[in-house]
Design a protein around this motif. Sequence first.
Motif, PDB file in Angstrom:
ATOM      1  N   ALA A 115      -7.179 -59.133  11.306  1.00  0.00           N
ATOM      2  CA  ALA A 115      -5.930 -58.599  11.995  1.00  0.00           C
ATOM      3  C   ALA A 115      -4.962 -58.553  11.213  1.00  0.00           C
ATOM      4  CB  ALA A 115      -5.788 -59.449  13.282  1.00  0.00           C
ATOM      5  N   GLN A 116      -4.911 -59.546  10.204  1.00  0.00           N
ATOM      6  CA  GLN A 116      -3.799 -59.710   9.165  1.00  0.00           C
ATOM      7  C   GLN A 116      -3.734 -58.486   8.071  1.00  0.00           C
ATOM      8  OE1 GLN A 116      -4.020 -63.416   7.391  1.00  0.00           O
ATOM      9  NE2 GLN A 116      -2.841 -64.636   8.997  1.00  0.00           N
ATOM     10  N   LEU A 117      -5.075 -58.363   7.874  1.00  0.00           N
ATOM     11  CA  LEU A 117      -5.454 -57.224   7.003  1.00  0.00           C
ATOM     12  C   LEU A 117      -4.934 -55.892   7.463  1.00  0.00           C
ATOM     13  CD1 LEU A 117      -6.717 -56.368   4.299  1.00  0.00           C
ATOM     14  CD2 LEU A 117      -8.795 -56.457   5.245  1.00  0.00           C
ATOM     15  N   ALA A 118      -5.261 -55.582   8.622  1.00  0.00           N
ATOM     16  CA  ALA A 118      -5.139 -54.434   9.307  1.00  0.00           C
ATOM     17  C   ALA A 118      -3.548 -54.445   9.478  1.00  0.00           C
ATOM     18  CB  ALA A 118      -5.846 -54.295  10.875  1.00  0.00           C
ATOM     19  N   GLU A 119      -2.798 -55.407   9.889  1.00  0.00           N
ATOM     20  CA  GLU A 119      -1.307 -55.317   9.892  1.00  0.00           C
ATOM     21  C   GLU A 119      -0.707 -55.042   8.622  1.00  0.00           C
ATOM     22  OE1 GLU A 119       2.289 -55.142  11.350  1.00  0.00           O
ATOM     23  OE2 GLU A 119       0.647 -55.314  12.497  1.00  0.00           O
ATOM     24  N   SER A 120      -1.214 -55.762   7.435  1.00  0.00           N
ATOM     25  CA  SER A 120      -0.859 -55.537   6.218  1.00  0.00           C
ATOM     26  C   SER A 120      -1.032 -53.931   5.688  1.00  0.00           C
ATOM     27  CB  SER A 120      -1.504 -56.363   5.084  1.00  0.00           C
ATOM     28  OG  SER A 120      -1.264 -57.577   5.373  1.00  0.00           O
ATOM     29  N   MET A 125       1.264 -48.774   4.593  1.00  0.00           N
ATOM     30  CA  MET A 125       1.164 -47.248   5.240  1.00  0.00           C
ATOM     31  C   MET A 125       2.564 -46.885   5.718  1.00  0.00           C
ATOM     32  SD  MET A 125      -1.594 -46.106   4.233  1.00  0.00           S
ATOM     33  CE  MET A 125      -1.919 -44.756   4.890  1.00  0.00           C
ATOM     34  N   ASN A 126       3.171 -47.586   6.646  1.00  0.00           N
ATOM     35  CA  ASN A 126       4.591 -47.322   6.967  1.00  0.00           C
ATOM     36  C   ASN A 126       5.675 -47.236   6.208  1.00  0.00           C
ATOM     37  OD1 ASN A 126       3.412 -46.981   9.682  1.00  0.00           O
ATOM     38  ND2 ASN A 126       3.981 -49.131  10.339  1.00  0.00           N
ATOM     39  N   MET A 127       5.552 -47.955   4.985  1.00  0.00           N
ATOM     40  CA  MET A 127       6.307 -48.117   3.978  1.00  0.00           C
ATOM     41  C   MET A 127       6.115 -46.856   3.093  1.00  0.00           C
ATOM     42  SD  MET A 127       6.969 -52.078   3.172  1.00  0.00           S
ATOM     43  CE  MET A 127       7.394 -51.895   1.700  1.00  0.00           C
ATOM     44  N   GLY A 128       5.229 -46.132   3.141  1.00  0.00           N
ATOM     45  CA  GLY A 128       4.772 -45.194   2.146  1.00  0.00           C
ATOM     46  C   GLY A 128       4.164 -45.523   0.903  1.00  0.00           C
TER      47      GLY A 128
END
Length: 148
Positions: A115-120, A125-128
């Motif tokens: 879950a931490q890996l997916a969140e990171s 991806m959100n930061m580009g």
Amino acid sequence: MFPAMPSPVQQKVGPERKVKVQKKKRAISEEQSEDEEHSEDLKDPEALKRKKNTEAARRSRARKMQRLDSLEHQVNDLVAEKSTLVLRLAVLENEKVGWNQREMEMGARIRMLEAQLAESHRAMMNMGLRAPPSSQFGINSFGVQTCV
């Protein structure tokens, strides 16, 4: 009319001693009767047949006692083995509970790390930011992979 009372000697001695004494008396009386019968055996074929039958019965009883002793020994061995196996089973079941608990803990940790890996990954991806191409990676003097 009244039940037979054991003699004072029998009361002090106990049943095991009584049996041994009876066997000893029986052996002595058998030896005496064998000597007396031996002279008669030569004359009477029926007496000879009885003697052979008696000896065969004696051998049969001896084999039976030997077989019973062997079976008793085997039972004792199996009882001891059973108690050892029961103890071993209890230890293994206790260990199994511990390993199952550890497996659950490790599974929970794996799920947390995933879950931490997916969140990171989502945050990157959100930061580009994208992972740099593999050609931009290098190994520093500490053996850690770095971006060149």
